[in-house]
Design an enzyme around this catalytic site. Sequence first.
Site, PDB file in Angstrom:
ATOM      1  N   LEU A  94      -0.718 -18.875  -5.809  1.00 60.95           N
ATOM      2  CA  LEU A  94      -1.519 -18.232  -6.848  1.00 60.95           C
ATOM      3  C   LEU A  94      -1.272 -16.730  -6.839  1.00 60.95           C
ATOM      4  CD1 LEU A  94      -5.013 -19.956  -6.344  1.00 60.95           C
ATOM      5  CD2 LEU A  94      -3.448 -20.291  -8.250  1.00 60.95           C
ATOM      6  N   CYS A 127      -4.361   3.520  33.620  1.00 58.85           N
ATOM      7  CA  CYS A 127      -4.604   3.327  35.045  1.00 58.85           C
ATOM      8  C   CYS A 127      -3.244   3.171  35.710  1.00 58.85           C
ATOM      9  CB  CYS A 127      -5.451   2.074  35.241  1.00 58.85           C
ATOM     10  SG  CYS A 127      -5.450   1.513  36.952  1.00 58.85           S
ATOM     11  N   GLU A 150      -7.134 -28.772  -0.117  1.00 63.75           N
ATOM     12  CA  GLU A 150      -7.054 -27.912   1.052  1.00 63.75           C
ATOM     13  C   GLU A 150      -7.711 -28.649   2.221  1.00 63.75           C
ATOM     14  OE1 GLU A 150      -5.662 -24.930   0.223  1.00 63.75           O
ATOM     15  OE2 GLU A 150      -6.124 -23.555   1.869  1.00 63.75           O
ATOM     16  N   GLU A 154     -14.009 -21.329  -8.956  1.00 60.51           N
ATOM     17  CA  GLU A 154     -14.338 -22.082  -7.734  1.00 60.51           C
ATOM     18  C   GLU A 154     -14.176 -21.188  -6.523  1.00 60.51           C
ATOM     19  OE1 GLU A 154     -11.333 -25.062  -7.689  1.00 60.51           O
ATOM     20  OE2 GLU A 154     -12.294 -26.259  -9.264  1.00 60.51           O
ATOM     21  N   LYS A 169      -9.497 -11.951  -4.329  1.00 56.68           N
ATOM     22  CA  LYS A 169      -9.806 -11.824  -2.901  1.00 56.68           C
ATOM     23  C   LYS A 169     -10.971 -10.867  -2.728  1.00 56.68           C
ATOM     24  CE  LYS A 169      -6.436 -13.949  -0.558  1.00 56.68           C
ATOM     25  NZ  LYS A 169      -5.974 -13.266   0.588  1.00 56.68           N
ATOM     26  N   LYS A 198     -12.506 -20.080  -3.143  1.00 54.63           N
ATOM     27  CA  LYS A 198     -11.168 -20.301  -2.604  1.00 54.63           C
ATOM     28  C   LYS A 198     -11.331 -20.745  -1.157  1.00 54.63           C
ATOM     29  CE  LYS A 198      -6.633 -18.099  -2.377  1.00 54.63           C
ATOM     30  NZ  LYS A 198      -6.265 -18.557  -1.054  1.00 54.63           N
ATOM     31  N   LYS A 254      -9.640 -20.358 -13.170  1.00 52.61           N
ATOM     32  CA  LYS A 254      -8.665 -21.242 -13.814  1.00 52.61           C
ATOM     33  C   LYS A 254      -9.044 -21.517 -15.263  1.00 52.61           C
ATOM     34  CE  LYS A 254      -8.743 -23.809  -9.509  1.00 52.61           C
ATOM     35  NZ  LYS A 254      -8.810 -25.110  -8.842  1.00 52.61           N
TER      36      LYS A 254
HETATM   37  S1  IVH Z   1      -5.988 -24.109  -7.393  1.00 53.14           S
HETATM   38  C1  IVH Z   1      -1.241 -24.050  -8.711  1.00 53.14           C
HETATM   39  N1  IVH Z   1      -8.311 -23.888  -6.253  1.00 53.14           N
HETATM   40  O1  IVH Z   1      -5.108 -21.316  -2.333  1.00 53.14           O
HETATM   41  C2  IVH Z   1      -2.161 -23.763  -7.581  1.00 53.14           C
HETATM   42  N2  IVH Z   1      -6.390 -23.413  -4.964  1.00 53.14           N
HETATM   43  O2  IVH Z   1      -3.366 -19.019  -2.477  1.00 53.14           O
HETATM   44  C3  IVH Z   1      -3.496 -24.421  -7.842  1.00 53.14           C
HETATM   45  N3  IVH Z   1      -6.871 -22.854  -2.622  1.00 53.14           N
HETATM   46  O3  IVH Z   1      -2.196 -23.120  -3.091  1.00 53.14           O
HETATM   47  C4  IVH Z   1      -4.393 -24.107  -6.763  1.00 53.14           C
HETATM   48  N4  IVH Z   1      -9.061 -23.034  -2.765  1.00 53.14           N
HETATM   49  O4  IVH Z   1      -3.893 -24.112  -1.298  1.00 53.14           O
HETATM   50  C5  IVH Z   1      -6.982 -23.766  -6.101  1.00 53.14           C
HETATM   51  N5  IVH Z   1     -10.447 -23.779  -5.363  1.00 53.14           N
HETATM   52  C6  IVH Z   1      -9.144 -23.670  -5.223  1.00 53.14           C
HETATM   53  C7  IVH Z   1      -8.546 -23.303  -3.985  1.00 53.14           C
HETATM   54  C8  IVH Z   1      -7.163 -23.182  -3.898  1.00 53.14           C
HETATM   55  C9  IVH Z   1      -8.038 -22.772  -1.957  1.00 53.14           C
HETATM   56  C10 IVH Z   1      -5.560 -22.610  -2.003  1.00 53.14           C
HETATM   57  C11 IVH Z   1      -4.490 -23.554  -2.457  1.00 53.14           C
HETATM   58  C12 IVH Z   1      -3.508 -22.664  -3.161  1.00 53.14           C
HETATM   59  C13 IVH Z   1      -3.720 -21.382  -2.441  1.00 53.14           C
HETATM   60  C14 IVH Z   1      -3.172 -20.190  -3.180  1.00 53.14           C
END
Ligand code: IVH
Length: 678
Positions: free
Chosen positions: A115, A462, A208, A145, A350, A147, A326
């Site tokens: 991402l 030391c 994840e 959502e 972040k 992360k 998203k």
């Molecule tokens: S959507 C096309 N949603 O973060 C990628 N990813 O840094 C769609 N991750 O590869 C990912 N929480 O492993 C999505 N709520 C969430 C997430 C999430 C953690 C991870 C995932 C992704 C990575 C990117």
Amino acid sequence: MKLSRCLLVLGVAVAGALLPVRTLSAADTVSPIPSDPAARIAVLRAEIAAHDERYFRAAAPVIDDAAYDALRRDLAALETAHPDLAARVPPLAPFGDDRTGAAPTHRHPTPLLSLEKSYDYDALRAFCVRTAAAPGVGEPAWVIEPKFDGLAVNLVYVGGRLERALTRGDGTVGDDITAAVRALPGVPADLPAVPGIALPAQLEVRGEIYVPWADFVRVNADRETAGAARFVHPRQLAVGTVRQRDPAEVARRGLRLVCFGVGTVAPADALPGSLRLRLAQLAAWGLPVPPRSWTAATADEVADAVAAVGRARRDFPFPTDGAVIKVDDLARQRALGSSESAPRWALAFKFPPDRVATVLLAITVQVGRTGALTPVAEFAPVKLGGATVTRATLHNREDLARRDLRIGDTVWVEKAGDVIPAVAGVDFSKRPGHAVPFVFPRACPECRTATEERAADAGPRCPNDQCPAQQRRRLEHFVSPAAVNIPGFGPALVAALVASGHAVRVPELYRLQAQDLAALPRVGPETAARLLTALETSRRAELWRWLYGLGLPQVGETRAKEWARRHRSLAALADAWPEHALLFRELAAAGVRPTPPPESAGPLAGQVVVLTGALPTLTRTEAAAAIEAAGGAVASTVTRATTLVVAGEGTGAKLEAARRLGVAVIGETELRRRLRGP
Ligand code: IVH
């Protein structure tokens, strides 16, 4: 971006224990960032690749996420400014590679992307506005959502049956972790029949694997009792456990799965055309989905929702370092498409590190394995990123003085990247009237020897080789997973060995008898036998681990590997390195037989090559790649391990060093000849 941040590695204080995090030594680090853009690109790419390796493969990063992302941003800026140069050096993978080499691998039906990231609300709003302006998108509905912070996984269901689960790998091919995933709670082996919904012939579920905070704390408490090293972050625990490939351990340590996306689905219309509805469908099949999500219709609403996640996340039972934004509608997602590394319909936001105020109760001074004295802030316990934190290192005496920290001060403690606690600042308005500046001790806090300061050191140290604190730190370093990795030898056992005098130096570990160990507190005959077996196994650990673990001056991981490739045995090392010959012979006499690296093939096998100056046609990166492809190793400085120096125009100190050490010096033409082989 200050590159120096990468070199700052702190002890990590979690729930009161100061963890020995491996410190990068000079030999491990890339020399100062050069000003020439081509060289900068090469150095940054190498630096990032090394951090990726640590993050993805070892799950033990040495810099926090923000510092890492800054390196990535620096590189992107350079590459944009100098596309011609960037094209001449081999590209960096868009993200790391988590494959271990120990598991079978498989191709993902659809690649796993990463991402794009943002760190501030302006960038977030700009992303929303830009996305909405893209052709065919209009004002999209957004889903927000948390992360989850763990490791990415791809579940492949065929005919409703879990066929396999893969790690991200390099995005295209991942490690097979099916057995581990089957052990996760709530992962259906067979999707149940749900009225009105046909099971898709093929379905890829993206998610994840993570460890909830409560399990992280529990596992670490158990490890502490057992004298094992703690996990620094739940992500490290999740990655480490999945790697063990032991399903019982996956269940015992409390790993979980959350699903937040879909890859290939066949037939294509087997699932609804909205992300939220798709997740509802996954939930109906019994798959775990995010417990909470937010929706938004405008950039401002997205920013509000992200801020709401930021407030709520302190109470989440799982580790999170951000929010993911998203586009909900699949048709719009398709219209937006993806770049090489990330979809254009999603963004990771972040959060800045968590900060809490607390009172500085004391400043103590820690003695490192080389005798360096490091001040440590001891503060009233505070909850930070799911753990209770009571200590943080303060780097060095100058840092402490510059920040004018005083006992009794109210300080801000933050956890950068949710991993490393640090004192971020002082609230001077709250300083009590009686607070006085801290006076750095003039004697070692452990052995009371007067401290010394040499020009080359960062501060006081030391000077007493026999200082028990140094002895403990040296043994802790030696047995740690980063070095020789001897299970069961935690800090408590090491302290008991040193205090009892049974082993204060590495060779003495290898002369321990069962009765020596059994005489230590909390070590019964069974534990003693297990410890002896672990020591036995470690006699054959890789040679570079031994070299690194011995903590010889100037020998970091990189140099240890160079020397291991070149000398291959303790006997050869004793000949090559007279000032350590006694130590190497003592180890050999104690039955230590480290394993040399596999012999590499190729015309430059066994050669340790240093490049210096500008070569007539090859860039430095091209030359390095060619040397490595021919089985040679490329090092950055000329040492006695160096076998060859390739010099171009405008060389100085390295050529000088080569002459002094009697190392052969050749030019590009001769290098090309040698690359072709005999
Ligand atoms: S959507 C096309 N949603 O973060 C990628 N990813 O840094 C769609 N991750 O590869 C990912 N929480 O492993 C999505 N709520 C969430 C997430 C999430 C953690 C991870 C995932 C992704 C990575 C990117």
